[in-house]
Design an enzyme around this catalytic site. Structure first.
Site, PDB file in Angstrom:
ATOM      1  N   SER A 276       0.854  -1.185   0.000  1.00  0.00           N
ATOM      2  CA  SER A 276       0.000   0.000   0.000  1.00  0.00           C
ATOM      3  C   SER A 276       0.883   1.226   0.000  1.00  0.00           C
ATOM      4  O   SER A 276       1.981   1.205   0.565  1.00  0.00           O
ATOM      5  CB  SER A 276      -0.905   0.007   1.234  1.00  0.00           C
ATOM      6  OG  SER A 276      -1.592   1.240   1.359  1.00  0.00           O
TER       7      SER A 276
ATOM      8  N   TYR B  78      -0.632  -0.643  10.665  1.00  0.00           N
ATOM      9  CA  TYR B  78      -0.949  -1.055   9.291  1.00  0.00           C
ATOM     10  C   TYR B  78       0.148  -0.602   8.331  1.00  0.00           C
ATOM     11  O   TYR B  78       0.635  -1.384   7.506  1.00  0.00           O
ATOM     12  CB  TYR B  78      -2.291  -0.464   8.874  1.00  0.00           C
ATOM     13  CG  TYR B  78      -2.633  -0.695   7.421  1.00  0.00           C
ATOM     14  CD1 TYR B  78      -3.163  -1.908   6.993  1.00  0.00           C
ATOM     15  CD2 TYR B  78      -2.420   0.294   6.467  1.00  0.00           C
ATOM     16  CE1 TYR B  78      -3.467  -2.133   5.656  1.00  0.00           C
ATOM     17  CE2 TYR B  78      -2.720   0.082   5.128  1.00  0.00           C
ATOM     18  CZ  TYR B  78      -3.245  -1.128   4.733  1.00  0.00           C
ATOM     19  OH  TYR B  78      -3.536  -1.352   3.407  1.00  0.00           O
TER      20      TYR B  78
END
Length: 310
Positions: A161, A175
């Site tokens: 990501s 995350y």
């Protein structure tokens, strides 16, 4: 005596043929919905045989039924954070199909709503890293030696990501850290495959091109009870895609672009067939951010962070 630089050494083995995914066998973790489902759809449209590996058995069965008219697709309930579960998956794939050419390590979760770094509990780390990092590592350990032994051309695609893969996110520290690990690991995987002269390559996928309507926003539904939070909430609850879209619309004054996940899947497969290492779109702002980060590091300062978070 001359000494070859690493880039000169690697260039001796960089020339590999482009891939044609038709008639290839692909495994897609987290393939029952969202980004994974878009990839599965694109693969089937191009003639691949696909095994969907997903922790949600019911959703997997529904997706298999929905997409079966496109081509040979099956499902296998898999917890990528569990070695035994992934071993069973690999054995099933090789017993059934005799090979795996394409491995999409796509399954992913958030840590549970973000928050300040010191508000994260050990279980937040265990849950998020267990799926996002250990899942990629375990699948790599189980499948890549088999893929190497098969000697066929292939690709391992790990989903990272921009949130973490390119720069930290202060409001989603766990995350983002997990996705930074995925990016770093994929570079190491690719480098070693090239150095040893294998027909395999690695790619790192940075989903891009608009907001992604995926189950990531509500991933807590699959969080094991033994990894539940034991303290107070961080104050940032998980939200659905629709809720996040509404918030972003209010903040920006206009609706954000929403990605077509099947079109995104086809873009991903185009890049896989071209054996591109970085799979992403619209990197101009990211490149500028990375330049600012490099310059700050050179000044011994804290680099700019990513402005987006979950």
């Amino acid at each position: 005596m001359s000494i070859d630089t690493p880039s000169e050494h690697l260039s001796e083995h960089l020339a590999v043929s482009k891939l044609d995914v038709s008639n290839m066998v692909a495994v897609v973790t987290g393939g029952a919905g969202g980004i994974g489902k878009g990839i599965v759809t694109a693969l089937l449209q191009r003639g691949s045989t696909v095994v969907i590996a997903d922790i949600e058995a019911g959703t997997t069965e529904a997706t298999v039924n929905e997409l079966s008219e496109l081509g040979p697709v099956s499902g296998w309930a898999t917890d990528v954070s569990d070695e035994g579960s992934v071993t069973a998956l690999a054995e099933h794939v090789y017993d059934t199909h005799g090979r795996c050419n394409l491995l999409f390590n796509n399954a992913g979760v958030t840590s549970g709503g973000g928050g300040k770094p010191w508000e994260q509990e050990p279980n937040d780390w265990r849950w998020c890293f267990g799926v996002n990092v250990f899942g990629v590592a375990i699948c790599t350990t189980e499948f890549v030696p088999r893929m190497i032994a098969g000697g066929r051309p292939g690709q391992i695609i790990n989903t990272s990501s921009g949130d973490g893969g390119f720069a930290p996110v202060p409001t989603a520290s766990v995350y983002a850290a997990s996705k930074a690990a995925v990016s770093c690991f994929t570079e190491a995987l690719h480098t070693n495959l090239v150095r040893e002269g294998h027909n395999l390559r690695a790619s790192v996928l940075y989903p891009s091109g608009g907001m992604m309507d995926t189950g990531l926003f509500t991933a807590q539904r699959n969080r094991p009870a033994h990894l539940a939070r034991v303290g107070e909430s961080t104050g940032r609850r998980s939200m659905t895609f629709t809720e996040l879209k509404e918030i972003m619309t209010k903040v920006r004054g206009y609706e954000p672009e929403v990605a077509d996940l099947v079109e995104h899947g086809n873009f991903v497969i185009d890049c896989v067939e071209a054996r591109r290492f970085i799979i992403a779109r619209d990197l101009e702002d990211t490149v500028a951010l990375l330049h600012r980060r490099a310059e700050a590091i050179g000044r011994f300062e804290v680099p700019d962070h990513h402005n987006l978070g979950l």
